[in-house]
Design a protein around this motif. Sequence first.
Motif, PDB file in Angstrom:
ATOM      1  N   ALA A   6      -2.940   8.736  11.377  1.00 42.59           N
ATOM      2  CA  ALA A   6      -1.585   8.313  11.045  1.00 42.59           C
ATOM      3  C   ALA A   6      -1.204   8.699   9.614  1.00 42.59           C
ATOM      4  CB  ALA A   6      -1.443   6.807  11.241  1.00 42.59           C
ATOM      5  N   GLU A  51       1.180   3.388   4.097  1.00 40.41           N
ATOM      6  CA  GLU A  51       1.695   3.280   5.470  1.00 40.41           C
ATOM      7  C   GLU A  51       0.826   4.053   6.472  1.00 40.41           C
ATOM      8  OE1 GLU A  51       5.699   4.683   5.230  1.00 40.41           O
ATOM      9  OE2 GLU A  51       6.466   2.785   4.444  1.00 40.41           O
ATOM     10  N   PRO A  52       0.637   3.506   7.672  1.00 38.72           N
ATOM     11  CA  PRO A  52       1.246   2.306   8.248  1.00 38.72           C
ATOM     12  C   PRO A  52       0.554   1.000   7.856  1.00 38.72           C
ATOM     13  CG  PRO A  52      -0.143   3.340   9.880  1.00 38.72           C
ATOM     14  CD  PRO A  52      -0.160   4.246   8.677  1.00 38.72           C
ATOM     15  N   GLN A  53      -0.500   1.056   7.050  1.00 37.42           N
ATOM     16  CA  GLN A  53      -1.099  -0.173   6.543  1.00 37.42           C
ATOM     17  C   GLN A  53      -0.299  -0.683   5.345  1.00 37.42           C
ATOM     18  OE1 GLN A  53      -3.339   2.540   7.424  1.00 37.42           O
ATOM     19  NE2 GLN A  53      -3.434   1.416   9.350  1.00 37.42           N
ATOM     20  N   GLY A 112      -3.698   5.393   7.803  1.00 40.85           N
ATOM     21  CA  GLY A 112      -2.886   6.266   6.978  1.00 40.85           C
ATOM     22  C   GLY A 112      -3.683   6.978   5.903  1.00 40.85           C
ATOM     23  N   SER A 117       4.513   2.942   0.380  1.00 42.05           N
ATOM     24  CA  SER A 117       4.683   4.139   1.205  1.00 42.05           C
ATOM     25  C   SER A 117       3.407   4.959   1.276  1.00 42.05           C
ATOM     26  CB  SER A 117       5.832   4.994   0.652  1.00 42.05           C
ATOM     27  OG  SER A 117       5.490   5.587  -0.595  1.00 42.05           O
TER      28      SER A 117
END
Length: 321
Positions: free
Chosen positions: A267, A209-211, A296, A206
């Motif tokens: 992001a 995220e988004p990676q 992210g 988490s």
Amino acid sequence: MVKILGFGVAVILIGFTVLTLWRVQQNARTAAREFPAPGAFVDVDGHPVHYVEMGQKAGTAPDLVLIHGASGNTRDMTFSLATQLAPDYRLVIFDRPGLGHTPALGPKGVSISDQARLLSAAATAIGVETPIVAGQSFGGAVTMAWAVNHPDTISAAMLMAGATHPWEGPRDAFSARLAHPVFGPIVARLISAWAPQDYVKASIESIFEPQNAPEGYGEAVGVPLVLRPATLIANAQQRDDLREEVRALHTKYPDLTLPIEIVHGDADTIVGLSVHSERMVAEVASARLTVLPGVGHMPQHVSHPEVIAAIERAAVRAGLR
């Protein structure tokens, strides 16, 4: 019957408590055995500070200090980024107090200014006098406290998704619970003893995220180190206090003149770009922001070229190249 049931419940609770404390102790032994301190220690007024030194010899390349974020340790920076920086810098990576192998400064009230004071003094003690200081997330807040409070011991600041400004919203209930002087130690021991591996893995994913988290990251960073009760409590206390600390600190940013380079993903849902880095460049004339599309919260792992380029720009702007 009621007395028998009460006795049975008491026996179960005592047994569970003993088992929990035993598991905490076993996990602490595992952390010490499998993740020993990879670097050295320097004494600052009687307080040991753990650091890893890599790269070039003193005087042959710019000095660069790397500061990890919340729940982290030196292994976060040495996982991949430090090896790419090593050919061009003398690197010093610190464990912040209470995390990794640097003991906590105190049970409460350990501010980002306290951490900056400790780490800047540690850097001076090992012959790193005016480094570039690069911090990620919570480490960005410590970097800015270093710049504000110890301007003569830093040549440039570099922020990777740095938490630098106050934000809106409710207090984080999880950190507040762990930071509580009575309930925190209980919750920390329960987490340390019983946190499922799937929960730990999901927590790591988490953050990226988004990676996706790099393969092997969880094993390399030393999750058992993070799950020690003292580390959980120290991390929670620091996170719980951070918003009010940066609320006071950020009013002093406009007076800064040192080069500040920032990389921040658009992001990032953990440390918002608009709340932190965009405000920094609006308030500080010497701040420069590079926005990373689609990235992210962990650019030090997923955006190496951009991070390294920003550090190099900081070196050039500070007259170190």
